[in-house]
Design a protein around this motif. Structure first.
Motif, mmCIF file in Angstrom:
data_model
loop_
_atom_site.group_PDB
_atom_site.id
_atom_site.type_symbol
_atom_site.label_atom_id
_atom_site.label_comp_id
_atom_site.label_asym_id
_atom_site.label_seq_id
_atom_site.Cartn_x
_atom_site.Cartn_y
_atom_site.Cartn_z
ATOM 1 N N SER A 208 20.129 39.237 28.743
ATOM 2 C CA SER A 208 20.698 40.581 28.857
ATOM 3 C C SER A 208 20.900 40.977 30.311
ATOM 4 C CB SER A 208 19.788 41.603 28.166
ATOM 5 O OG SER A 208 19.780 41.413 26.767
ATOM 6 N N ALA A 209 19.899 40.690 31.150
ATOM 7 C CA ALA A 209 20.025 41.032 32.567
ATOM 8 C C ALA A 209 21.164 40.254 33.215
ATOM 9 C CB ALA A 209 18.706 40.756 33.283
ATOM 10 N N GLY A 210 21.272 38.969 32.893
ATOM 11 C CA GLY A 210 22.356 38.174 33.457
ATOM 12 C C GLY A 210 23.721 38.707 33.068
ATOM 13 N N ALA A 211 23.867 39.081 31.788
ATOM 14 C CA ALA A 211 25.139 39.635 31.327
ATOM 15 C C ALA A 211 25.444 40.956 32.018
ATOM 16 C CB ALA A 211 25.106 39.824 29.807
ATOM 17 N N ALA A 212 24.422 41.805 32.193
ATOM 18 C CA ALA A 212 24.631 43.095 32.840
ATOM 19 C C ALA A 212 25.005 42.938 34.304
ATOM 20 C CB ALA A 212 23.368 43.947 32.701
ATOM 21 N N VAL A 213 24.386 41.983 34.966
ATOM 22 C CA VAL A 213 24.710 41.745 36.371
ATOM 23 C C VAL A 213 26.138 41.231 36.513
ATOM 24 C CG1 VAL A 213 24.183 40.283 38.357
ATOM 25 C CG2 VAL A 213 22.333 41.408 37.116
ATOM 26 N N ASN A 214 26.527 40.329 35.630
ATOM 27 C CA ASN A 214 27.906 39.849 35.684
ATOM 28 C C ASN A 214 28.885 41.001 35.484
ATOM 29 O OD1 ASN A 214 30.012 37.707 35.656
ATOM 30 N ND2 ASN A 214 30.303 38.446 33.554
ATOM 31 N N ALA A 215 28.607 41.893 34.518
ATOM 32 C CA ALA A 215 29.481 43.045 34.292
ATOM 33 C C ALA A 215 29.534 43.941 35.526
ATOM 34 C CB ALA A 215 28.989 43.836 33.080
ATOM 35 N N SER A 216 28.392 44.110 36.192
ATOM 36 C CA SER A 216 28.359 44.915 37.415
ATOM 37 C C SER A 216 29.266 44.324 38.493
ATOM 38 C CB SER A 216 26.915 44.999 37.934
ATOM 39 O OG SER A 216 26.858 45.499 39.252
ATOM 40 N N LEU A 217 29.247 43.016 38.618
ATOM 41 C CA LEU A 217 30.087 42.354 39.613
ATOM 42 C C LEU A 217 31.566 42.419 39.235
ATOM 43 C CD1 LEU A 217 27.790 39.289 40.304
ATOM 44 C CD2 LEU A 217 28.353 41.087 41.944
ATOM 45 N N VAL A 218 31.852 42.321 37.951
ATOM 46 C CA VAL A 218 33.244 42.441 37.493
ATOM 47 C C VAL A 218 33.808 43.813 37.894
ATOM 48 C CG1 VAL A 218 34.697 42.697 35.437
ATOM 49 C CG2 VAL A 218 33.100 40.776 35.611
ATOM 50 N N ILE A 219 33.031 44.869 37.653
ATOM 51 C CA ILE A 219 33.490 46.218 38.010
ATOM 52 C C ILE A 219 33.625 46.365 39.520
ATOM 53 C CG2 ILE A 219 32.902 48.666 37.907
ATOM 54 C CD1 ILE A 219 33.854 47.400 35.266
ATOM 55 N N ALA A 220 32.667 45.804 40.262
ATOM 56 C CA ALA A 220 32.755 45.873 41.723
ATOM 57 C C ALA A 220 34.005 45.161 42.233
ATOM 58 C CB ALA A 220 31.509 45.259 42.354
ATOM 59 N N ASP A 221 34.312 43.991 41.656
ATOM 60 C CA ASP A 221 35.518 43.265 42.043
ATOM 61 C C ASP A 221 36.765 44.065 41.701
ATOM 62 O OD1 ASP A 221 33.911 41.183 42.885
ATOM 63 O OD2 ASP A 221 34.188 39.988 41.068
ATOM 64 N N LEU A 222 36.768 44.732 40.539
ATOM 65 C CA LEU A 222 37.901 45.541 40.148
ATOM 66 C C LEU A 222 38.123 46.673 41.132
ATOM 67 C CD1 LEU A 222 40.073 46.498 38.132
ATOM 68 C CD2 LEU A 222 38.246 47.720 36.906
ATOM 69 N N HIS A 223 37.056 47.387 41.501
ATOM 70 C CA HIS A 223 37.186 48.489 42.441
ATOM 71 C C HIS A 223 37.716 48.005 43.792
ATOM 72 C CE1 HIS A 223 34.049 51.133 40.131
ATOM 73 N NE2 HIS A 223 35.203 51.051 39.516
ATOM 74 N N ALA A 224 37.238 46.829 44.224
ATOM 75 C CA ALA A 224 37.713 46.287 45.499
ATOM 76 C C ALA A 224 39.193 45.955 45.433
ATOM 77 C CB ALA A 224 36.888 45.047 45.860
ATOM 78 N N THR A 225 39.618 45.425 44.289
ATOM 79 C CA THR A 225 41.054 45.103 44.138
ATOM 80 C C THR A 225 41.914 46.356 44.126
ATOM 81 O OG1 THR A 225 40.478 43.115 42.889
ATOM 82 C CG2 THR A 225 42.710 43.952 42.635
ATOM 83 N N VAL A 226 41.442 47.364 43.403
ATOM 84 C CA VAL A 226 42.200 48.621 43.318
ATOM 85 C C VAL A 226 42.304 49.286 44.688
ATOM 86 C CG1 VAL A 226 42.151 50.973 42.375
ATOM 87 C CG2 VAL A 226 41.653 49.025 40.894
ATOM 88 N N ALA A 227 41.224 49.205 45.472
ATOM 89 C CA ALA A 227 41.201 49.869 46.772
ATOM 90 C C ALA A 227 41.933 49.084 47.864
ATOM 91 C CB ALA A 227 39.758 50.081 47.202
ATOM 92 N N ALA A 228 42.243 47.820 47.589
ATOM 93 C CA ALA A 228 42.902 46.994 48.614
ATOM 94 C C ALA A 228 44.335 47.480 48.859
ATOM 95 C CB ALA A 228 42.898 45.537 48.164
#
Length: 327
Positions: free
Chosen positions: A305-325
């Motif tokens: 569960s923790a691994g899945a949650a961390v991956n989801a956190s990184l996915v959202i962080a990557d999305l925000h970085a892409t949107v802000a680029a």
């Protein structure tokens, strides 16, 4: 082999997506989930699994009775097979915050990662009675679900040193009619405890334990009874004790976190919300670090569960970085 070397070199140079401290059931399950999501993940493991003294792990669906060390070896092979890296060592310090954590290893190495999972587990502080540590995990037990079936129908002696002792005795009474409680610590049993033990046919002996006596059995120490301070030897096929659970929470505290109170006064834990997220942004925890009574399969589930949650956190962080680029 080439892919493995390339991944390690890139991770060392650029940092990891996730660093996991602790390579037990929880840590390896988290690492496997993350590696299968193509994350750069490193597991740092001191090589001190809590269940190493035990001959077998039970209630592991499909692998009941497997050696704990064999289970971990298989887990390491699975995690590294998907690209996770495992380093042997101890993390002595942790600094930083979300997206920029730095771990300092006893070897002098430094690991940098965007997210952390703490799966450092706990230490069993055993009663300071001679013979207990020597037989721990074999003839001296604490968990009826881990090893109770193996001692069913035998003579079990519970050495009462904790408010949890009476509860343990009742649990083992389900497995055998021959349970004796020795009130080594007179304050361990309340008046209600004594009544409950009496009505279930459990004898209580008010005495101090001198030692858990051992004998040599083909080069291995085995249980030979419980010796009381007055010289009486109580026959036993298994001894039950109540360890004090001490979570390895130093790294969490170094990062600025505070341990939460564990259940029934059993000690501090790293408090988590759903899927292992802690109060510190970017830090998750799983296994005995957060759940004192987590058995192997529970720790596996928490790690996943923790691994899945961390991956989801990184996915959202990557999305925000892409949107802000910039476009």
């Amino acid at each position: 082999m080439t892919d493995s070397v390339t991944t390690e070199t890139d991770s060392t140079a650029n940092g990891y997506d996730v660093a996991i401290v602790g390579g037990g059931a929880a840590g390896l399950s988290a690492a496997t989930a993350l590696a299968r999501s193509l994350r750069r993940v490193v597991v740092i493991d001191a090589g001190q699994p809590r269940n190493a003294p035990a001959a077998a792990a039970h209630n592991v669906l499909g692998q009941d009775g497997i050696s704990p060390l064999d289970l971990l070896a298989r887990g390491r092979a699975e995690a590294t097979g998907y690209g996770a890296e495992i380093r042997s060592g101890t993390v002595v310090d942790a600094t930083g915050s979300i997206d920029d954590f730095t771990l300092h290893l006893s070897s002098g190495e430094v690991v940098v990662a965007q997210r952390l999972i703490l799966a450092t587990g706990l230490v069993d502080r055993l009663p300071e009675i001679p013979g207990v540590a020597e037989l721990w995990g074999h003839d001296v037990l604490h968990c009826p679900y881990c090893h109770g079936y193996e001692v069913r129908g035998t003579r079990i002696v519970q050495i009462a040193t904790s408010p949890m002792s009476a509860h343990q005795a009742l649990m083992f009474r389900q497995l055998t009619e021959q349970v004796t409680v020795i009130a080594h610590d007179p304050t361990a049993l309340s008046a209600d405890d004594r009544r409950h033990l009496a009505v279930t046919g459990i004898d209580v002996v008010d005495a101090r334990v001198e030692r858990v006596r051992t004998r040599d059995d083909d080069g291995s120490a085995r249980l030979d009874g419980v010796l009381l301070s007055d010289g009486t030897l109580v026959d036993a096929d298994a001894v039950v004790v109540s360890p004090r659970f001490v979570v390895r929470g130093e790294l969490y505290e170094r990062l600025g976190g505070e341990l939460a109170e564990g259940p029934m006064g059993m000690g501090g834990v790293v408090g988590t919300g759903p899927m292992g997220e802690t109060a510190l942004p970017g830090v998750w925890a799983a296994g005995n670090t957060t759940t004192l009574n987590a058995m192997v399969t529970v720790a596996m589930g928490e790690g996943l569960s923790a691994g899945a949650a961390v991956n989801a956190s990184l996915v959202i962080a990557d999305l925000h970085a892409t949107v802000a680029a910039p476009a």
